[in-house]
Scaffold this active site. Structure first.
Site, PDB file in Angstrom:
ATOM      1  N   HIS A  16      -0.942  -2.201  -7.171  1.00 48.77           N
ATOM      2  CA  HIS A  16      -1.672  -1.953  -5.930  1.00 48.77           C
ATOM      3  C   HIS A  16      -3.187  -2.011  -6.144  1.00 48.77           C
ATOM      4  CE1 HIS A  16      -2.822   1.007  -2.527  1.00 48.77           C
ATOM      5  NE2 HIS A  16      -2.813  -0.216  -2.084  1.00 48.77           N
ATOM      6  N   GLU A  55      -3.499   0.762  -8.970  1.00 47.68           N
ATOM      7  CA  GLU A  55      -2.377   1.681  -9.197  1.00 47.68           C
ATOM      8  C   GLU A  55      -1.179   0.854  -9.666  1.00 47.68           C
ATOM      9  OE1 GLU A  55      -3.289   5.069  -5.746  1.00 47.68           O
ATOM     10  OE2 GLU A  55      -1.902   3.471  -5.309  1.00 47.68           O
ATOM     11  N   ASN A  84      -3.775   6.265  -1.199  1.00 50.02           N
ATOM     12  CA  ASN A  84      -3.473   6.218   0.236  1.00 50.02           C
ATOM     13  C   ASN A  84      -2.906   7.536   0.758  1.00 50.02           C
ATOM     14  OD1 ASN A  84      -4.484   3.740   0.809  1.00 50.02           O
ATOM     15  ND2 ASN A  84      -2.569   2.651   0.467  1.00 50.02           N
ATOM     16  N   SER A 116       0.836  -1.206   0.000  1.00 51.00           N
ATOM     17  CA  SER A 116       0.000   0.000   0.000  1.00 51.00           C
ATOM     18  C   SER A 116       0.860   1.241   0.000  1.00 51.00           C
ATOM     19  CB  SER A 116      -0.889   0.114   1.237  1.00 51.00           C
ATOM     20  OG  SER A 116      -0.928  -0.991   2.003  1.00 51.00           O
TER      21      SER A 116
HETATM   22  N1  3HC Z   1     -17.280 -10.122  -3.541  1.00 49.19           N
HETATM   23  C1  3HC Z   1     -18.551 -10.080  -3.996  1.00 49.19           C
HETATM   24  N2  3HC Z   1     -19.521  -9.338  -3.434  1.00 49.19           N
HETATM   25  C2  3HC Z   1     -19.180  -8.584  -2.370  1.00 49.19           C
HETATM   26  C3  3HC Z   1     -17.872  -8.559  -1.862  1.00 49.19           C
HETATM   27  C4  3HC Z   1     -16.897  -9.363  -2.478  1.00 49.19           C
HETATM   28  N3  3HC Z   1     -15.651  -9.412  -2.028  1.00 49.19           N
HETATM   29  N4  3HC Z   1     -17.828  -7.711  -0.800  1.00 49.19           N
HETATM   30  C5  3HC Z   1     -19.073  -7.228  -0.658  1.00 49.19           C
HETATM   31  N5  3HC Z   1     -19.884  -7.756  -1.591  1.00 49.19           N
HETATM   32  C6  3HC Z   1     -21.321  -7.542  -1.752  1.00 49.19           C
HETATM   33  C7  3HC Z   1     -22.010  -7.291  -0.433  1.00 49.19           C
HETATM   34  O1  3HC Z   1     -22.274  -8.469   0.279  1.00 49.19           O
HETATM   35  C8  3HC Z   1     -23.242  -6.578  -0.877  1.00 49.19           C
HETATM   36  O2  3HC Z   1     -24.183  -7.552  -1.280  1.00 49.19           O
HETATM   37  P1  3HC Z   1     -25.745  -7.459  -0.830  1.00 49.19           P
HETATM   38  O3  3HC Z   1     -26.290  -6.355  -1.713  1.00 49.19           O
HETATM   39  O4  3HC Z   1     -26.291  -8.785  -1.189  1.00 49.19           O
HETATM   40  O5  3HC Z   1     -25.784  -7.145   0.609  1.00 49.19           O
HETATM   41  C9  3HC Z   1     -22.764  -5.795  -2.099  1.00 49.19           C
HETATM   42  O6  3HC Z   1     -21.523  -6.394  -2.524  1.00 49.19           O
HETATM   43  C10 3HC Z   1     -22.432  -4.346  -1.769  1.00 49.19           C
HETATM   44  O7  3HC Z   1     -23.516  -3.766  -1.175  1.00 49.19           O
HETATM   45  P2  3HC Z   1     -23.520  -2.316  -0.527  1.00 49.19           P
HETATM   46  O8  3HC Z   1     -24.937  -1.906  -0.376  1.00 49.19           O
HETATM   47  O9  3HC Z   1     -22.684  -2.263   0.699  1.00 49.19           O
HETATM   48  O10 3HC Z   1     -22.941  -1.532  -1.730  1.00 49.19           O
HETATM   49  P3  3HC Z   1     -22.045  -0.318  -2.002  1.00 49.19           P
HETATM   50  O11 3HC Z   1     -22.695   0.323  -3.159  1.00 49.19           O
HETATM   51  O12 3HC Z   1     -21.727   0.545  -0.836  1.00 49.19           O
HETATM   52  O13 3HC Z   1     -20.690  -0.984  -2.520  1.00 49.19           O
HETATM   53  C11 3HC Z   1     -18.407  -1.046  -1.827  1.00 49.19           C
HETATM   54  C12 3HC Z   1     -19.799  -1.620  -1.657  1.00 49.19           C
HETATM   55  C13 3HC Z   1     -17.981  -1.254  -3.287  1.00 49.19           C
HETATM   56  C14 3HC Z   1     -17.448  -1.767  -0.913  1.00 49.19           C
HETATM   57  C15 3HC Z   1     -18.478   0.502  -1.553  1.00 49.19           C
HETATM   58  O14 3HC Z   1     -19.050   0.694  -0.285  1.00 49.19           O
HETATM   59  C16 3HC Z   1     -17.134   1.154  -1.586  1.00 49.19           C
HETATM   60  O15 3HC Z   1     -16.629   1.527  -2.633  1.00 49.19           O
HETATM   61  N6  3HC Z   1     -16.559   1.368  -0.392  1.00 49.19           N
HETATM   62  C17 3HC Z   1     -15.236   1.998  -0.275  1.00 49.19           C
HETATM   63  C18 3HC Z   1     -14.184   0.948  -0.357  1.00 49.19           C
HETATM   64  C19 3HC Z   1     -12.815   1.566  -0.422  1.00 49.19           C
HETATM   65  O16 3HC Z   1     -12.609   2.752  -0.272  1.00 49.19           O
HETATM   66  N7  3HC Z   1     -11.820   0.712  -0.646  1.00 49.19           N
HETATM   67  C20 3HC Z   1     -10.432   1.145  -0.708  1.00 49.19           C
HETATM   68  C21 3HC Z   1      -9.831   1.232   0.650  1.00 49.19           C
HETATM   69  S1  3HC Z   1      -8.134   1.713   0.563  1.00 49.19           S
HETATM   70  C22 3HC Z   1      -7.349   0.315   0.051  1.00 49.19           C
HETATM   71  O17 3HC Z   1      -7.879  -0.731  -0.108  1.00 49.19           O
HETATM   72  C23 3HC Z   1      -5.877   0.462  -0.215  1.00 49.19           C
HETATM   73  C24 3HC Z   1      -5.066  -0.238   0.807  1.00 49.19           C
HETATM   74  O18 3HC Z   1      -3.710  -0.160   0.394  1.00 49.19           O
HETATM   75  C25 3HC Z   1      -5.183   0.353   2.196  1.00 49.19           C
END
Ligand code: 3HC
Length: 387
Positions: free
Chosen positions: A150, A162, A201, A129
């Site tokens: 990434h 990335e 990040n 990250s």
């Molecule tokens: N595979 C398949 N389906 C999945 C899943 C996966 N791994 N994870 C979640 N889902 C499903 C859920 O179970 C849910 O299903 P449901 O409708 O049956 O309950 C559905 O996907 C998502 O439903 P939500 O209503 O929660 O939907 P959102 O529209 O909010 O989308 C999200 C979910 C895409 C995770 C969205 O909330 C999002 O973009 N969140 C931000 C995530 C983010 O910022 N990630 C980056 C973090 S930083 C990083 O990773 C870098 C590292 O280096 C630190």
């Protein structure tokens, strides 16, 4: 010197993902979904069993949402081969992606082992990250074949990847990896400089710390700050919810690394280290900022009303300031930055549009006040002057 001629996307057939945790299992799944043969490697069979169970859960979700049918899901699972023995996991691999915990010594040791068993022309990549790609590549025999790839959590849903070339990565390998990322159905963004936190990040990790300071200084609840980050800043999850979802261990380790590389990048709040020391790691340990059950995917319900009394400009100001730093240092363009935030963090509105609606003048003044009160972390970037 290893020959690089005749390398194209078709030379990548088998991929080894080392580390089967939150990111590793997802990277293995998306690679298999794109048709690659995948070897998922971890140090204990129980870790691999857990990873395969997670992949099955995810595939079932995708079937439920009609994105896959059962026979496609079965084929995807069949292409993923879980392996404990490192040598077996590497000997036929064309691309090796490590996704082990963020500890440079651990990675250094791993890469020295990897080289003993991998093919001489294999591409080595890190899903780090924030650790420096150039330094990591120096622990390998062929830094020109080393690159940062990434992914974002959850890799199955987040479109952004990335791509970070190190100082010695060859142009050919960078282009090949950009094509590889596209072949996964993802959007690659080239991070032009190997800077602490890369692009996303650099905005996300400092924002978590800033949100804790903001909550204390403004006397707000977790839910109020989270509701405001969702409803007034355009994040799909509250910032504390997102930190828990990402893992407080990941946030903590990224913080240490970013701060040690450049102490202007981040203003660490001691609570993150305390949470890490107390094993309050977020969703994965059952408790972080919030408490969680055993579900694979848990959302915090946040009412929009909770954001009513929150003036979020101070948090927006910090995000904009870090974004300006990325632009003034030519790490990416404004378009790339907005795309990265949209596809990597799910921002529902462009950060600079949000900034504009609050007024860059106001943001500049807020940052000046914060600098006077709390120090140079808040010092406005020179680009804010122009804005
Ligand atoms: N595979 C398949 N389906 C999945 C899943 C996966 N791994 N994870 C979640 N889902 C499903 C859920 O179970 C849910 O299903 P449901 O409708 O049956 O309950 C559905 O996907 C998502 O439903 P939500 O209503 O929660 O939907 P959102 O529209 O909010 O989308 C999200 C979910 C895409 C995770 C969205 O909330 C999002 O973009 N969140 C931000 C995530 C983010 O910022 N990630 C980056 C973090 S930083 C990083 O990773 C870098 C590292 O280096 C630190």
């Amino acid at each position: 010197m290893i020959k690089q001629i005749n390398m194209s996307l078709s030379s990548i057939k088998t991929i080894t993902v080392i580390g089967s945790g939150l990111m590793g299992h997802g990277i293995a799944q998306v690679s298999s979904m794109a048709g690659y043969e995948v070897i998922l490697r971890d140090i204990e069979q129980s870790f691999l069993d857990k990873a395969i169970a997670r992949i099955k859960w995810s595939l079932d979700k995708l079937i439920e949402k009609k994105k896959l049918n059962q026979s496609e899901a079965d084929a995807i699972l069949k292409r993923i081969n879980p392996v404990v023995d490192l040598e077996t996991s590497l000997k036929n691999s064309d691309l090796i992606i490590e996704a082990v915990p963020e500890d440079m010594n651990l990675k250094k040791k791993l890469f020295s082992e990897v080289q003993k068993f991998s093919k001489p022309d294999a591409i080595l990549a890190s899903n780090t990250s924030t650790l420096p790609i150039t330094e990591m590549s120096s622990y390998t025999n062929n830094p020109s074949h080393f690159i940062g790839i990434h992914f974002f959590n959850p890799p199955q849903l987040m479109k952004l990847v990335e791509v970070i070339p190190g100082g010695d990565t060859s142009v050919l390998i960078t282009e090949l990896i950009l094509d590889f990322v596209k072949s996964l159905g993802k959007e690659p963004i080239l991070c032009r400089k190997d800077v602490a936190g890369f692009i996303v990040n650099r905005i996300f990790i400092p924002l978590v710390h800033e949100a804790i300071y903001f909550r204390e200084r403004e006397n707000l609840t977790l839910e109020e700050v989270d509701s405001a980050t969702r409803h007034k800043m355009g994040l799909p999850m509250g910032i504390f919810e997102l930190a828990d979802y990402t893992g407080i261990d990941v946030v903590h380790k990224a913080t240490i690394e970013m701060h040690s590389r450049d102490d202007r990048v981040i203003n660490p709040h001691p609570n993150i280290k305390k949470m890490y020391d107390n094993h309050l790691l977020g969703q994965k340990s059952g408790e972080g900022f919030y408490k969680y059950g055993q579900e694979n995917y848990h959302r915090i319900s946040l009412s929009e009303k909770d954001s009513d009394k929150v003036d979020i400009i101070k948090l927006i100001a910090v995000a904009i300031n870090n974004a300006c730093w990325l632009l003034s240092n030519n790490v990416c363009t404004k378009e790339e930055l907005e795309k990265a935030l949209l596809l990597g963090m799910g921002f529902k509105q462009e950060l600079f549009k949000t900034g504009e609606s609050y007024g860059f003048n106001n943001i500049y003044k807020i940052l000046q006040q914060l600098t006077e009160q709390y120090g140079r972390f808040y010092q406005p970037d020179k680009l804010l002057n122009d804005l």
